[in-house]
Design a protein around this motif. Structure first.
Motif, PDB file in Angstrom:
ATOM      1  N   GLY A  53      -5.322   8.976   4.328  1.00  0.00           N
ATOM      2  CA  GLY A  53      -4.695   7.648   4.191  1.00  0.00           C
ATOM      3  C   GLY A  53      -3.199   7.732   4.443  1.00  0.00           C
ATOM      4  N   THR A  54      -2.796   7.710   5.716  1.00  0.00           N
ATOM      5  CA  THR A  54      -1.380   7.857   6.088  1.00  0.00           C
ATOM      6  C   THR A  54      -0.603   6.567   5.851  1.00  0.00           C
ATOM      7  OG1 THR A  54      -2.281   9.060   8.020  1.00  0.00           O
ATOM      8  CG2 THR A  54       0.110   8.735   7.934  1.00  0.00           C
ATOM      9  N   PHE A  55      -1.213   5.445   6.195  1.00  0.00           N
ATOM     10  CA  PHE A  55      -0.535   4.129   6.260  1.00  0.00           C
ATOM     11  C   PHE A  55       0.718   4.279   7.124  1.00  0.00           C
ATOM     12  CE2 PHE A  55       1.716   0.439   4.042  1.00  0.00           C
ATOM     13  CZ  PHE A  55       1.049  -0.500   4.796  1.00  0.00           C
TER      14      PHE A  55
ATOM     15  N   GLU B 256      -3.197   1.001  15.185  1.00  0.00           N
ATOM     16  CA  GLU B 256      -1.914   0.302  15.364  1.00  0.00           C
ATOM     17  C   GLU B 256      -0.782   0.927  14.543  1.00  0.00           C
ATOM     18  OE1 GLU B 256      -4.701  -0.905  14.057  1.00  0.00           O
ATOM     19  OE2 GLU B 256      -4.356  -2.230  12.363  1.00  0.00           O
ATOM     20  N   LEU B 257      -1.119   1.850  13.635  1.00  0.00           N
ATOM     21  CA  LEU B 257      -0.064   2.472  12.819  1.00  0.00           C
ATOM     22  C   LEU B 257       0.468   3.775  13.408  1.00  0.00           C
ATOM     23  CD1 LEU B 257      -1.653   2.015   9.238  1.00  0.00           C
ATOM     24  CD2 LEU B 257       0.247   0.713  10.235  1.00  0.00           C
ATOM     25  N   VAL B 258      -0.242   4.322  14.409  1.00  0.00           N
ATOM     26  CA  VAL B 258       0.066   5.678  14.885  1.00  0.00           C
ATOM     27  C   VAL B 258       1.505   5.806  15.407  1.00  0.00           C
ATOM     28  CG1 VAL B 258      -0.526   7.434  16.606  1.00  0.00           C
ATOM     29  CG2 VAL B 258      -2.343   6.261  15.359  1.00  0.00           C
TER      30      VAL B 258
ATOM     31  N   MET C  33       0.831  -1.219   0.000  1.00  0.00           N
ATOM     32  CA  MET C  33       0.000   0.000   0.000  1.00  0.00           C
ATOM     33  C   MET C  33       0.865   1.269   0.000  1.00  0.00           C
ATOM     34  SD  MET C  33      -3.540  -0.532   1.909  1.00  0.00           S
ATOM     35  CE  MET C  33      -3.102  -0.552   3.616  1.00  0.00           C
ATOM     36  N   LEU C  34       2.093   1.126   0.452  1.00  0.00           N
ATOM     37  CA  LEU C  34       3.005   2.284   0.529  1.00  0.00           C
ATOM     38  C   LEU C  34       3.353   2.780  -0.887  1.00  0.00           C
ATOM     39  CD1 LEU C  34       6.233   2.226   2.645  1.00  0.00           C
ATOM     40  CD2 LEU C  34       6.455   1.914   0.208  1.00  0.00           C
ATOM     41  N   SER C  35       3.447   4.091  -1.052  1.00  0.00           N
ATOM     42  CA  SER C  35       3.664   4.659  -2.391  1.00  0.00           C
ATOM     43  C   SER C  35       4.927   4.135  -3.060  1.00  0.00           C
ATOM     44  CB  SER C  35       3.734   6.187  -2.323  1.00  0.00           C
ATOM     45  OG  SER C  35       2.441   6.730  -2.273  1.00  0.00           O
ATOM     46  N   GLY C  36       6.026   4.023  -2.317  1.00  0.00           N
ATOM     47  CA  GLY C  36       7.258   3.477  -2.877  1.00  0.00           C
ATOM     48  C   GLY C  36       8.127   4.515  -3.558  1.00  0.00           C
TER      49      GLY C  36
ATOM     50  N   THR D  47      -2.539  14.531   8.408  1.00  0.00           N
ATOM     51  CA  THR D  47      -2.715  13.217   7.779  1.00  0.00           C
ATOM     52  C   THR D  47      -3.624  12.322   8.621  1.00  0.00           C
ATOM     53  OG1 THR D  47      -1.566  11.335   6.789  1.00  0.00           O
ATOM     54  CG2 THR D  47      -0.481  12.331   8.707  1.00  0.00           C
ATOM     55  N   ILE D  48      -4.562  11.682   7.942  1.00  0.00           N
ATOM     56  CA  ILE D  48      -5.633  10.937   8.612  1.00  0.00           C
ATOM     57  C   ILE D  48      -5.529   9.448   8.292  1.00  0.00           C
ATOM     58  CG2 ILE D  48      -8.151  10.723   8.862  1.00  0.00           C
ATOM     59  CD1 ILE D  48      -8.398  13.523   7.538  1.00  0.00           C
ATOM     60  N   ASP D  49      -5.676   8.617   9.320  1.00  0.00           N
ATOM     61  CA  ASP D  49      -5.796   7.176   9.078  1.00  0.00           C
ATOM     62  C   ASP D  49      -6.691   6.559  10.149  1.00  0.00           C
ATOM     63  OD1 ASP D  49      -3.934   5.221   7.086  1.00  0.00           O
ATOM     64  OD2 ASP D  49      -5.070   4.198   8.654  1.00  0.00           O
TER      65      ASP D  49
ATOM     66  N   ASN E  32     -17.089  11.399  -1.663  1.00  0.00           N
ATOM     67  CA  ASN E  32     -17.313  12.166  -0.421  1.00  0.00           C
ATOM     68  C   ASN E  32     -16.091  13.022  -0.081  1.00  0.00           C
ATOM     69  OD1 ASN E  32     -19.806  10.950  -0.070  1.00  0.00           O
ATOM     70  ND2 ASN E  32     -18.933   9.243   1.088  1.00  0.00           N
ATOM     71  N   TYR E  33     -14.905  12.428  -0.209  1.00  0.00           N
ATOM     72  CA  TYR E  33     -13.685  13.184   0.113  1.00  0.00           C
ATOM     73  C   TYR E  33     -13.581  14.423  -0.781  1.00  0.00           C
ATOM     74  CZ  TYR E  33     -12.202   9.033   2.740  1.00  0.00           C
ATOM     75  OH  TYR E  33     -12.133   7.992   3.630  1.00  0.00           O
ATOM     76  N   PHE E  34     -13.847  14.224  -2.062  1.00  0.00           N
ATOM     77  CA  PHE E  34     -13.733  15.340  -3.014  1.00  0.00           C
ATOM     78  C   PHE E  34     -14.671  16.489  -2.611  1.00  0.00           C
ATOM     79  CE2 PHE E  34     -14.968  17.375  -7.084  1.00  0.00           C
ATOM     80  CZ  PHE E  34     -13.720  17.845  -7.458  1.00  0.00           C
TER      81      PHE E  34
ATOM     82  N   ILE F  15      -5.434  12.220  -1.803  1.00  0.00           N
ATOM     83  CA  ILE F  15      -6.487  11.264  -1.440  1.00  0.00           C
ATOM     84  C   ILE F  15      -5.975   9.859  -1.733  1.00  0.00           C
ATOM     85  CG2 ILE F  15      -8.867  10.526  -1.832  1.00  0.00           C
ATOM     86  CD1 ILE F  15      -9.533  13.309  -2.832  1.00  0.00           C
ATOM     87  N   ASP F  16      -5.818   9.052  -0.674  1.00  0.00           N
ATOM     88  CA  ASP F  16      -5.236   7.715  -0.852  1.00  0.00           C
ATOM     89  C   ASP F  16      -5.780   6.758   0.219  1.00  0.00           C
ATOM     90  OD1 ASP F  16      -3.666   5.684  -1.865  1.00  0.00           O
ATOM     91  OD2 ASP F  16      -1.830   6.340  -0.875  1.00  0.00           O
ATOM     92  N   ALA F  17      -7.101   6.783   0.428  1.00  0.00           N
ATOM     93  CA  ALA F  17      -7.702   5.871   1.420  1.00  0.00           C
ATOM     94  C   ALA F  17      -8.780   5.028   0.729  1.00  0.00           C
ATOM     95  CB  ALA F  17      -8.260   6.678   2.595  1.00  0.00           C
ATOM     96  N   ASP F  18      -9.837   4.649   1.466  1.00  0.00           N
ATOM     97  CA  ASP F  18     -10.878   3.780   0.922  1.00  0.00           C
ATOM     98  C   ASP F  18     -11.556   4.407  -0.301  1.00  0.00           C
ATOM     99  OD1 ASP F  18     -11.662   5.681   2.848  1.00  0.00           O
ATOM    100  OD2 ASP F  18     -13.644   4.763   2.999  1.00  0.00           O
TER     101      ASP F  18
HETATM  102  C1  SAM Z   1      -3.042   2.905   0.368  1.00  0.00           C
HETATM  103  S1  SAM Z   1      -2.894   3.177   2.090  1.00  0.00           S
HETATM  104  C2  SAM Z   1      -2.127   4.763   2.156  1.00  0.00           C
HETATM  105  C3  SAM Z   1      -0.709   4.729   1.667  1.00  0.00           C
HETATM  106  C4  SAM Z   1       0.094   5.981   1.940  1.00  0.00           C
HETATM  107  N1  SAM Z   1      -0.620   7.174   1.500  1.00  0.00           N
HETATM  108  C5  SAM Z   1       1.418   5.885   1.218  1.00  0.00           C
HETATM  109  O1  SAM Z   1       1.431   6.190   0.027  1.00  0.00           O
HETATM  110  O2  SAM Z   1       2.416   5.486   1.831  1.00  0.00           O
HETATM  111  C6  SAM Z   1      -4.541   3.538   2.574  1.00  0.00           C
HETATM  112  C7  SAM Z   1      -4.707   3.881   4.050  1.00  0.00           C
HETATM  113  O3  SAM Z   1      -6.023   4.428   4.203  1.00  0.00           O
HETATM  114  C8  SAM Z   1      -6.520   4.055   5.472  1.00  0.00           C
HETATM  115  N2  SAM Z   1      -7.999   4.140   5.458  1.00  0.00           N
HETATM  116  C9  SAM Z   1      -8.859   3.292   4.855  1.00  0.00           C
HETATM  117  N3  SAM Z   1     -10.120   3.679   5.063  1.00  0.00           N
HETATM  118  C10 SAM Z   1     -10.064   4.815   5.801  1.00  0.00           C
HETATM  119  C11 SAM Z   1     -11.046   5.698   6.339  1.00  0.00           C
HETATM  120  N4  SAM Z   1     -12.346   5.476   6.141  1.00  0.00           N
HETATM  121  N5  SAM Z   1     -10.625   6.779   7.036  1.00  0.00           N
HETATM  122  C12 SAM Z   1      -9.299   6.993   7.250  1.00  0.00           C
HETATM  123  N6  SAM Z   1      -8.327   6.186   6.767  1.00  0.00           N
HETATM  124  C13 SAM Z   1      -8.692   5.112   6.056  1.00  0.00           C
HETATM  125  C14 SAM Z   1      -5.984   2.633   5.669  1.00  0.00           C
HETATM  126  O4  SAM Z   1      -5.944   2.301   7.041  1.00  0.00           O
HETATM  127  C15 SAM Z   1      -4.611   2.703   4.995  1.00  0.00           C
HETATM  128  O5  SAM Z   1      -3.586   2.883   5.934  1.00  0.00           O
END
Ligand code: SAM
Length: 213
Positions: free
Chosen positions: A65-67, A93-95, A39-42, A87-89, A143-145, A134-137
């Motif tokens: 989407g912090t991951f 367990e990731l904090v 999931m990490l951007s890389g 940044t929101i996640d 909705n995010y937009f 924007i990189d979450a669900d």
């Molecule tokens: C693809 S990963 C983010 C990767 C990170 N941006 C990176 O590039 O390293 C998506 C993240 O979104 C979080 N996430 C999923 N649904 C979410 C929600 N409804 N609200 C907040 N975070 C959410 C997940 O827990 C996950 O860590």
């Protein structure tokens, strides 16, 4: 899905800026300790995010989407000296993992972590943003937009990740596949909405750049 061959991906990385040591260590530790490390951007997408941020020079940045914090640190590279990144996640367990790596960077106190559902948290952040990632669900992309648009400065940039969704956007839609359905709607919205101008870049899993008018 790899849209281009592994050889070309390797070549692209080789002829792009090297991955900074802090990010290489975070990348490695994510693969050693965290579930779903892909999931990490890389390296390559991270360098793209860094370069875009350096071109934009944002004061305030929002990330959904912090991951493990990889993309957040890439986006910080272009942030103004007195800037902040929010940044929101949803994963508690990731904090601590994120914080450990944020504090190894020079932006530690400028990075604000939020834990919970992004749709509930975004309205509580009283700032105007120059850059949003924007990189979450995927189910919440529309909705995010709509939630972030009123919080954007004119000329601000919204980056949306995974908009090609491993190529599923081209396949016959399974009505039960909500993520693909929403992404199809999202891509249509961004391409046609008069509040933004958008270009979809075939970077990794698809990254759109939308400029707020
Ligand atoms: C693809 S990963 C983010 C990767 C990170 N941006 C990176 O590039 O390293 C998506 C993240 O979104 C979080 N996430 C999923 N649904 C979410 C929600 N409804 N609200 C907040 N975070 C959410 C997940 O827990 C996950 O860590």
């Amino acid at each position: 899905m790899h849209f281009i061959s592994q050889e070309l991906e390797d070549y692209i990385e080789q002829y792009s800026q090297k991955e900074p040591a802090l990010l290489a260590a975070l990348n490695k530790e994510t693969y050693q300790k965290i579930l779903l490390p892909r999931m990490l951007s890389g390296h390559f997408q991270g360098r793209v995010l860094s370069m875009l941020s350096k071109l934009i020079r944002p004061l305030h940045i929002l990330e959904i989407g912090t991951f493990t914090g990889y993309s957040a640190l890439c986006l910080c590279e272009g942030m103004q000296e007195n800037g902040t990144l929010h940044t929101i996640d949803i994963k508690e367990e990731l904090v601590d993992f994120q914080r450990k790596h944020f504090d190894k960077s020079s932006w530690g106190i400028q990075i604000h972590q939020y834990l919970g559902e992004a749709v509930a948290i975004i309205p509580t952040i009283d700032l105007k943003f120059d850059l949003v990632f924007i990189d979450a669900d995927k189910e919440n992309y529309l909705n995010y937009f709509e939630l972030i648009l009123p919080k954007m400065n004119k000329g601000g940039i919204i980056l949306s990740d995974n908009v090609l969704w491993s190529g599923k956007v081209l396949e016959t839609l399974n009505p039960k596949d909500i993520s693909t359905k929403i992404l199809l709607e999202y891509n249509t919205l961004l391409a046609n909405d008069s509040r933004v101008e958008t270009v979809l870049l075939p970077i990794r899993d698809g990254l759109t750049v939308s400029r707020v008018l």
